[in-house]
Design a protein around this motif. Sequence first.
Motif, short mmCIF file in Angstrom:
data_model
loop_
_atom_site.label_atom_id
_atom_site.label_comp_id
_atom_site.label_asym_id
_atom_site.label_seq_id
_atom_site.Cartn_x
_atom_site.Cartn_y
_atom_site.Cartn_z
N ASP A 19 -5.10 -4.97 10.23
CA ASP A 19 -3.72 -5.48 10.18
C ASP A 19 -3.58 -6.25 8.88
O ASP A 19 -4.47 -7.03 8.53
N ILE A 20 -2.50 -6.02 8.19
CA ILE A 20 -2.30 -6.70 6.90
C ILE A 20 -1.09 -7.60 7.03
O ILE A 20 0.02 -7.13 7.26
N ALA A 21 -1.33 -8.90 6.92
CA ALA A 21 -0.22 -9.84 6.99
C ALA A 21 0.40 -9.97 5.60
O ALA A 21 -0.30 -9.86 4.60
N ILE A 22 1.70 -10.16 5.58
CA ILE A 22 2.39 -10.28 4.28
C ILE A 22 3.25 -11.53 4.26
O ILE A 22 3.99 -11.79 5.21
N VAL A 23 3.11 -12.30 3.20
CA VAL A 23 3.97 -13.46 2.99
C VAL A 23 4.80 -13.17 1.74
O VAL A 23 4.23 -12.88 0.68
N ALA B 181 -6.74 -5.76 -3.81
CA ALA B 181 -7.67 -5.51 -2.71
C ALA B 181 -9.12 -5.33 -3.16
O ALA B 181 -10.03 -5.91 -2.56
N PRO B 182 -9.38 -4.52 -4.20
CA PRO B 182 -10.80 -4.34 -4.56
C PRO B 182 -11.49 -5.66 -4.91
O PRO B 182 -12.61 -5.92 -4.46
N ALA B 183 -10.80 -6.51 -5.68
CA ALA B 183 -11.41 -7.77 -6.09
C ALA B 183 -11.62 -8.69 -4.88
O ALA B 183 -12.66 -9.33 -4.74
N GLY C 207 0.52 0.26 2.08
CA GLY C 207 -0.05 1.48 1.51
C GLY C 207 -0.96 1.18 0.34
O GLY C 207 -2.05 1.76 0.21
N ALA C 208 -0.53 0.27 -0.51
CA ALA C 208 -1.33 -0.03 -1.70
C ALA C 208 -2.61 -0.77 -1.32
O ALA C 208 -3.66 -0.54 -1.92
N VAL C 209 -2.54 -1.64 -0.33
CA VAL C 209 -3.78 -2.31 0.10
C VAL C 209 -4.74 -1.28 0.71
O VAL C 209 -5.95 -1.30 0.43
N ALA C 210 -4.20 -0.35 1.48
CA ALA C 210 -5.06 0.71 2.04
C ALA C 210 -5.75 1.46 0.91
O ALA C 210 -6.96 1.74 0.96
#
Lengths: 797, 296
Positions: free
Chosen positions: A725-729, A753-755, A685-688
Amino acid sequence: MNKPDYSDVVMRPKLVGKRIKRTEDLRLLTGTGEYVDDVQAAGMVHVAIRRSDRPHARIIAVDAHAAFDIPGVIGVYDMTDFEGECEPAVPTSRMKDYYATPTWPLARGKVRYVGEPVVAVVAESRYAAEDALDHIVIDYEPLPFAIRQVDAVKDDAPLLHEEAGTNVIVRREFVRGDVEEVFRTAPHKVGGTFRMTRKCPSPMENRSYMAQWDKRNRALTLYSASNIPGVVRDVLSGCLGLSSHQLRVIAPDVGGSFGGKGSLYSEEMLVCLLARKLQRPVKYVADRLEDLAAMSQAFDELIEAELAFDDEGRFLGLRADVIGDVGAFSIYPWTAALETVQVISFLPGPYKTEAYHGRIRGVLTPKPPTGPYRGVGRPSSTLAMERLVDMAARKIGMDPAEIRRRNLVRREDFPYRTAPGIIWDQSAFLECLEGACAALDYPALLDRRDAMRAEGRWVGLGFASYAELTGIGSRISVAPGMPINTGTETANISIDATGVVTAAFGVASHGQGLETTLAQIIADELGCAMADIIVLHGDSSLVPMSTGTYASRSAVLGGGAATVTSRGLKAKVLRMAALLMEQQTGDLDLHDSTVTSRASNQSLTIKEIAKAVYNQMGRIPRDQREDLVFQETYDPYLGTACSSTHLCMLEVDPGTFGVRILDYVVSEDCGRIINPMIVDGQVHGAVAQGIGAALLEEVIHDGEGQSVAASLADYLLPVATDIPDIAIVHIEAELPNNVGGFRGMGEGGTIGAPAAIANAISDALAPLGVEVNKLPATPDRLFALVRAARQDKPPAE
Amino acid sequence: MKPARFDYVRPDSVDQALDLLARYGGDAKIIAGGQSLMPMMNFRLVKPAVLVDINRIPGLEVIEDQGERVRMGALARHRMTATDSMIASRIPVLHDAMHHVAHMTVRNRGTFCGSVCHADPAAEIPMIVLMLDGQVEVASASRRRVLPAAEFLVGSLVTALEADEMVTGITIGMSDPQSGWAFEEFSRRHGDFALAAVAVTLGVDADGAIRNPRIGMTGVGETAMRMRGVEALIDGCHPDEDMLGEVSEWLNDNLVPNTDIHAGADYRRHLSGVLAGRAIRAAYARARTLRGKQDE
Ligand SMILES: Cc1cc2nc3c(=O)[nH]c(=O)nc-3n(C[C@H](O)[C@H](O)[C@H](O)COP(=O)(O)OP(=O)(O)OC[C@H]3O[C@@H](n4cnc5c(N)ncnc54)[C@H](O)[C@@H]3O)c2cc1C
């Protein structure tokens, strides 16, 4: 994708760490939640608000005669109708060089931004109230104004609050080392002007308030779509001259906030005053146009920054001069310093930068006030710093991963004190970077990028590494100099006569799933079944001192309070069980709501113990009987770092200048994970939201002070088709030194994300020499940048 | 965001609807899908005294194959148009355009004729109607008339419809089965109104030259447009870099797009050239393939 592996965690607790479905979702996803707008009361009336259409003007007269011809209209009020009935809310601070603007229920004497509430209509229905708005005539005397921060900051600029004597109501500076000298002698320098334009938090549910006056108790209940009900109760009771017994603030189900519902609003004061005046329940629900015009907004700093470094890519010094456009008011309780000062206090990021000079001026302009927004300050500071890092790498021909590797604070450096004084505790800065590189196979990713470039495509990749301070304890206030304690959290957990567990907190979940995660912790720590626990929150009457949920505090502080309180309650349960079972407490275990003894084969359920304690008088000696209730306050004292690296690859269409994200990974360290499903959801959600900030969202005020992105057709929020698609580690390095080992992680995506996107677009356009330093990177902006680069002149803006 | 007070009537026949319009005239508004009208009413940009709901009138929710032409009834929903197999095979450029019209929920209610009556300058459907010789069937209690699309679409949100008239249907020409087609659009997010969109149909002759091109554009002017100037420019040509460069230049010289917060006029002019180039190439490639099949 790399799933977290907990196999090495010794004595892993049972529920913490599990992907448990959110218990609140049954009601929220089946339409049985209760939001403020769902709260009904007999005799309830509705408010519509006439808002200012002027950026800066004196209110000469309000003529509402014609409004009373509309059937259903009960009353029309401006600020003169409330004189003597309330005090303003004043966001004080111990900070020097700061002026606290007062917040009133309606504009008083002057209006200071388009959208400011001026006149309230109360009617039997919202329809009638809105009909009446057209029949109110407000006579204004226009006043001069400076809409852009670069103008408002000037000495001769028209003043928005004359009492302040200046528009610059926040000034702060951090200096470490001889920055001048470092820059004079440094082998290399890069610099630029960086800007995250204004955003509106835009939660799905708009701001909504309903106040009810209880004649019998001479008391008010305010239902508020707020994530700080405790703060609102404390300040409003003062403004309204009520004892805090006489005001209860309840935040029922709240449909998101992103910071936008995390401050006190004039409209909250207004409905309370009206309910008391009219002795009727009063409801106000903002519509989308109003929230886009008057909800607290975000960012809007102009950052001039420069980085000095050597041939090896080591950072030598950093300096920044920032003008933050704080809008027309300093917001309660956080003040105009919250967003602005964090930009310079977090600018050095997770890097070792010895010499630093950061300066900020927060300036009043005729726009809605800025306030908290997921990430606070750091989306802007990270954009500036991460752009500088990439510019530095490009300048000396170094790989952007390598330059970060060389400068990130390392394991042996912790705890590391940054130039502005933030202490980074053990956190996986470097491991996050390596994790992101491994997840997307960085060398192969570079090859893919280069192969696509060889076909003439504009493809680029971008990193963003950052750290944030979360779960802040009582040592530091969340906003600089703010006199409200945000560093403690109290839990009250009780087992009632039937053996079920009620856990009350001061937090106010509004989408984070805290009812689930706090119950997971309690179930493990107390040893009871999750189904037996109810978590109460979002109500100022639950614990003696509460604030709410904000600043990535609730998992760390709420989780800590859940832990220590559960432990205290468990000790009581075991003491009672020991008496009942005639055993030593040391031989007893409590699991799955059952006490068992290692010294015998006896067992007792919590239900049986509760029955004995509360109903079967005599089973426990009278003088040793204890209620199964425990209350404890947890204070982590300092804060804990949460760190992450984002890496993305994207493509810019050379014809349309549209941006398409091809790959995206977030590699993050949030300490011990309570519920991986919730953590993943927060990251997604935050990346979106960060993608929205990077590519789409922008609040724009024209030269006349009018907001021109006034509806959701013009203020563009990201939609499903914009999100890759957002991969998460998940990196679980050394756990932080707090009770649960948790780090706050709800905000990170919007920070990175913005940077990362700005860096990736800049990389894609590097062959043209284009740097993207202002977001959102709209097609029109990229078109102008590329055209200017091709014509070898700066773009007109 | 509540609409001003209005009365609501739901006629059961077109004649009843026309009687109501005759009675209330400019105070009344037809509501079809409501996807443009309701937002405008909620913003109080329009305040009709009477809403005439045509949604229950039988016989309007149709798409009719008339041989040479297709007739869209007044309640043909976007979803019907987007999924109609006859349209997919006989007017593929319309089929492709429909993918860009709003989102699923809006398409379930929004209507083809409503879009033309609304005449948004960035909408896709008015452009297709212009390009494919659309004829708009207009009725009032006292007369019937048929207007060519070019006469019906007057300006931004302005049509030739009188206050007592409604649109009962619109016909458009089917495409030549030998013609290639393409639809190119760019918007800030999928489903948003176009920053610019280009629709092309064209044939090729035995020498591989373009024949009978039709080009429509939207989002770059006061109304949707048929680009006869560009058609003339490419008719009889082979699409190479030079020709597409000329098309871009022509558009650059002739278009007067708006500047709004989503994009400036310069960008929109540039975008028009890019999208026109892409669409002409794609349509040409399709036409060549179709011609090749025929020659075999
Ligand atoms: C979120 C969103 C996104 C959208 N995106 C797009 C898009 O990308 N492209 C696009 O083209 N459209 C888009 N639309 C608009 C949508 O396609 C509308 O449905 C369409 O423009 C109007 O059709 P309607 O049937 O809903 O008309 P209504 O809203 O019912 O009416 C619109 C106007 O036409 C008049 N009218 C309607 N039918 C008749 C008739 N038979 N005779 C006389 N007058 C009539 C009405 O009185 C009114 O003035 C979007 C809408 C929304 C809400």
